[in-house]
Scaffold this motif. Structure first.
Motif, PDB file in Angstrom:
ATOM      1  N   GLN A  59      29.021  30.060  54.232  1.00 29.51           N
ATOM      2  CA  GLN A  59      28.225  31.081  53.550  1.00 29.51           C
ATOM      3  C   GLN A  59      29.092  32.153  52.896  1.00 29.51           C
ATOM      4  N   VAL A  60      30.241  32.426  53.490  1.00 29.74           N
ATOM      5  CA  VAL A  60      31.088  33.517  52.983  1.00 29.74           C
ATOM      6  C   VAL A  60      32.322  32.989  52.255  1.00 29.74           C
ATOM      7  N   ALA A  61      32.459  31.681  52.123  1.00 33.07           N
ATOM      8  CA  ALA A  61      33.671  31.108  51.532  1.00 33.07           C
ATOM      9  C   ALA A  61      33.922  31.620  50.123  1.00 33.07           C
ATOM     10  N   ALA A  62      32.876  31.658  49.308  1.00 30.65           N
ATOM     11  CA  ALA A  62      33.048  32.101  47.923  1.00 30.65           C
ATOM     12  C   ALA A  62      33.572  33.529  47.853  1.00 30.65           C
ATOM     13  N   GLY A  63      32.982  34.408  48.660  1.00 31.54           N
ATOM     14  CA  GLY A  63      33.428  35.797  48.662  1.00 31.54           C
ATOM     15  C   GLY A  63      34.842  35.960  49.171  1.00 31.54           C
ATOM     16  N   VAL A  64      35.201  35.209  50.199  1.00 31.63           N
ATOM     17  CA  VAL A  64      36.553  35.311  50.763  1.00 31.63           C
ATOM     18  C   VAL A  64      37.595  34.862  49.738  1.00 31.63           C
ATOM     19  N   VAL A  65      37.361  33.731  49.092  1.00 29.38           N
ATOM     20  CA  VAL A  65      38.326  33.218  48.110  1.00 29.38           C
ATOM     21  C   VAL A  65      38.449  34.179  46.942  1.00 29.38           C
ATOM     22  N   TRP A  66      37.338  34.696  46.469  1.00 29.34           N
ATOM     23  CA  TRP A  66      37.382  35.595  45.320  1.00 29.34           C
ATOM     24  C   TRP A  66      38.050  36.925  45.664  1.00 29.34           C
ATOM     25  N   VAL A  67      37.748  37.478  46.838  1.00 27.76           N
ATOM     26  CA  VAL A  67      38.393  38.734  47.235  1.00 27.76           C
ATOM     27  C   VAL A  67      39.884  38.523  47.434  1.00 27.76           C
ATOM     28  N   ALA A  68      40.270  37.387  48.023  1.00 27.14           N
ATOM     29  CA  ALA A  68      41.689  37.094  48.200  1.00 27.14           C
ATOM     30  C   ALA A  68      42.386  36.965  46.853  1.00 27.14           C
ATOM     31  N   ALA A  69      41.750  36.303  45.885  1.00 32.75           N
ATOM     32  CA  ALA A  69      42.333  36.171  44.548  1.00 32.75           C
ATOM     33  C   ALA A  69      42.458  37.532  43.872  1.00 32.75           C
ATOM     34  N   LEU A  70      41.458  38.364  44.037  1.00 33.08           N
ATOM     35  CA  LEU A  70      41.483  39.701  43.434  1.00 33.08           C
ATOM     36  C   LEU A  70      42.625  40.529  44.001  1.00 33.08           C
ATOM     37  N   LEU A  71      42.762  40.534  45.327  1.00 30.59           N
ATOM     38  CA  LEU A  71      43.820  41.327  45.952  1.00 30.59           C
ATOM     39  C   LEU A  71      45.202  40.768  45.636  1.00 30.59           C
ATOM     40  N   ALA A  72      45.320  39.438  45.566  1.00 30.82           N
ATOM     41  CA  ALA A  72      46.610  38.843  45.214  1.00 30.82           C
ATOM     42  C   ALA A  72      47.013  39.210  43.785  1.00 30.82           C
ATOM     43  N   THR A  73      46.033  39.265  42.888  1.00 25.25           N
ATOM     44  CA  THR A  73      46.320  39.687  41.517  1.00 25.25           C
ATOM     45  C   THR A  73      46.775  41.135  41.469  1.00 25.25           C
ATOM     46  N   LEU A  74      46.112  41.999  42.228  1.00 24.34           N
ATOM     47  CA  LEU A  74      46.522  43.402  42.294  1.00 24.34           C
ATOM     48  C   LEU A  74      47.946  43.535  42.820  1.00 24.34           C
ATOM     49  N   LEU A  75      48.296  42.683  43.779  1.00 28.26           N
ATOM     50  CA  LEU A  75      49.626  42.754  44.380  1.00 28.26           C
ATOM     51  C   LEU A  75      50.725  42.496  43.360  1.00 28.26           C
ATOM     52  N   SER A  76      50.436  41.661  42.376  1.00 24.91           N
ATOM     53  CA  SER A  76      51.455  41.289  41.405  1.00 24.91           C
ATOM     54  C   SER A  76      51.428  42.130  40.133  1.00 24.91           C
ATOM     55  N   MET A  77      50.454  43.020  39.985  1.00 25.00           N
ATOM     56  CA  MET A  77      50.313  43.754  38.729  1.00 25.00           C
ATOM     57  C   MET A  77      51.401  44.802  38.518  1.00 25.00           C
ATOM     58  N   ASP A  78      51.926  45.372  39.596  1.00 24.76           N
ATOM     59  CA  ASP A  78      52.889  46.459  39.446  1.00 24.76           C
ATOM     60  C   ASP A  78      54.162  46.001  38.749  1.00 24.76           C
ATOM     61  N   SER A  79      54.480  44.718  38.849  1.00 27.89           N
ATOM     62  CA  SER A  79      55.715  44.204  38.249  1.00 27.89           C
ATOM     63  C   SER A  79      55.540  43.758  36.802  1.00 27.89           C
ATOM     64  N   LEU A  80      54.349  43.903  36.231  1.00 27.95           N
ATOM     65  CA  LEU A  80      54.092  43.393  34.888  1.00 27.95           C
ATOM     66  C   LEU A  80      54.993  44.052  33.848  1.00 27.95           C
ATOM     67  N   PHE A  81      55.099  45.379  33.887  1.00 27.99           N
ATOM     68  CA  PHE A  81      55.946  46.106  32.932  1.00 27.99           C
ATOM     69  C   PHE A  81      57.129  46.789  33.600  1.00 27.99           C
ATOM     70  N   ARG A  82      57.241  46.681  34.918  1.00 29.96           N
ATOM     71  CA  ARG A  82      58.248  47.454  35.640  1.00 29.96           C
ATOM     72  C   ARG A  82      59.667  47.094  35.238  1.00 29.96           C
ATOM     73  N   SER A  83      59.989  45.805  35.210  1.00 24.32           N
ATOM     74  CA  SER A  83      61.362  45.409  34.874  1.00 24.32           C
ATOM     75  C   SER A  83      61.706  45.772  33.435  1.00 24.32           C
ATOM     76  N   ASP A  84      60.751  45.643  32.522  1.00 24.33           N
ATOM     77  CA  ASP A  84      60.992  46.028  31.129  1.00 24.33           C
ATOM     78  C   ASP A  84      61.228  47.528  31.005  1.00 24.33           C
ATOM     79  N   PHE A  85      60.526  48.307  31.813  1.00 25.08           N
ATOM     80  CA  PHE A  85      60.715  49.756  31.797  1.00 25.08           C
ATOM     81  C   PHE A  85      62.081  50.132  32.355  1.00 25.08           C
TER      82      PHE A  85
END
Length: 232
Positions: A59-85
């Motif tokens: 029943q909660v599988a969809a929400g768990v996978v989507w929340v995990a994907a969302l948080l994993a994406t947030l985890l990697s966002m800080d490095s998007l422009f950091r090295s270029d800066f």
């Protein structure tokens, strides 16, 4: 005859920028593995911390996978422009005669290729682990294919606004997390609807419309955010 040559040059600039970021991402393999490991750990530890009952997990599988994907994406966002800066490449991008929005779009596509796409590929495995009904598996894949690029596009806005800050990761979360909520709602809604035999075309259409809107508007917003951050 000049207009086609401009289009070709812009296309070439896009692919060169995309290829450059993919090569840089491949060299920083730790940055690639960390979001994937986080994605797997969240989905793996959830049954241990809540309940291992198959009926509850389905029943909660969809929400768990989507929340995990969302948080994993947030985890990697800080490095998007950091090295270029840090190495000054970002300032060269701002001074380049090429459209900054085009360069930003190429960088976001590269980010999704090394983060969102692997998450989408791993999602069916996590769905099986969480006893997601087979009817919802295809909906999970399609919703993530439409939703994860939007997460990267929205996250790029926060990354652009905080690129000049040392600890911008927390601020990125505060800035973009409210904007992630519609994607999360319609993404999980599509999977849950498919699992119960309901049509999912409406959910996917809304996710597609959000993605199309993001592709058009988000690079412009990110470009403006970068100019503000670098000028300050």
């Amino acid at each position: 005859m000049s207009e086609p040559s401009v289009d070709i040059s812009l296309t070439r600039v896009f692919w060169i920028t995309l290829r450059r970021d993919l090569l840089l991402a491949y060299r920083r393999r730790n940055d690639l593995i960390s979001p994937l490991m986080f994605f797997l750990m969240v989905a793996t530890l959830f049954p241990l911390g809540v309940s291992p009952e198959p009926e509850f997990l389905s029943q909660v599988a969809a929400g768990v996978v989507w929340v995990a994907a969302l948080l994993a994406t947030l985890l990697s966002m800080d490095s998007l422009f950091r090295s270029d800066f840090d190495d000054g490449s970002l300032e060269q991008m701002l001074l380049s005669p090429q459209p900054l929005a085009l360069l930003v779009l190429a960088k976001v596509v590269a980010h999704w290729t090394v983060s969102g796409l692997p998450l989408t590929i791993l999602a069916p495995l996590l769905g099986v682990m969480l006893y997601l009904p087979g009817e919802g598996m295809s909906a999970l894949i399609f919703s993530l294919l439409l939703g994860t690029p939007t997460l990267s596009l929205i996250g790029a806005i926060g990354a652009a606004l905080t690129v000049g800050l040392r600890k911008g990761g927390v601020l990125i979360t505060l800035l973009v997390l409210p904007l992630y909520i519609p994607v999360l709602i319609f993404g999980t809604g599509a999977v849950q609807a498919a699992s119960t035999g309901l049509p999912i075309g409406g959910y996917l259409a809304i996710l597609g419309a959000i993605l199309a809107l993001g592709v058009v508007l988000t690079p412009l917003a990110v470009a403006a955010g970068l100019r503000i951050s670098v000028s300050n």
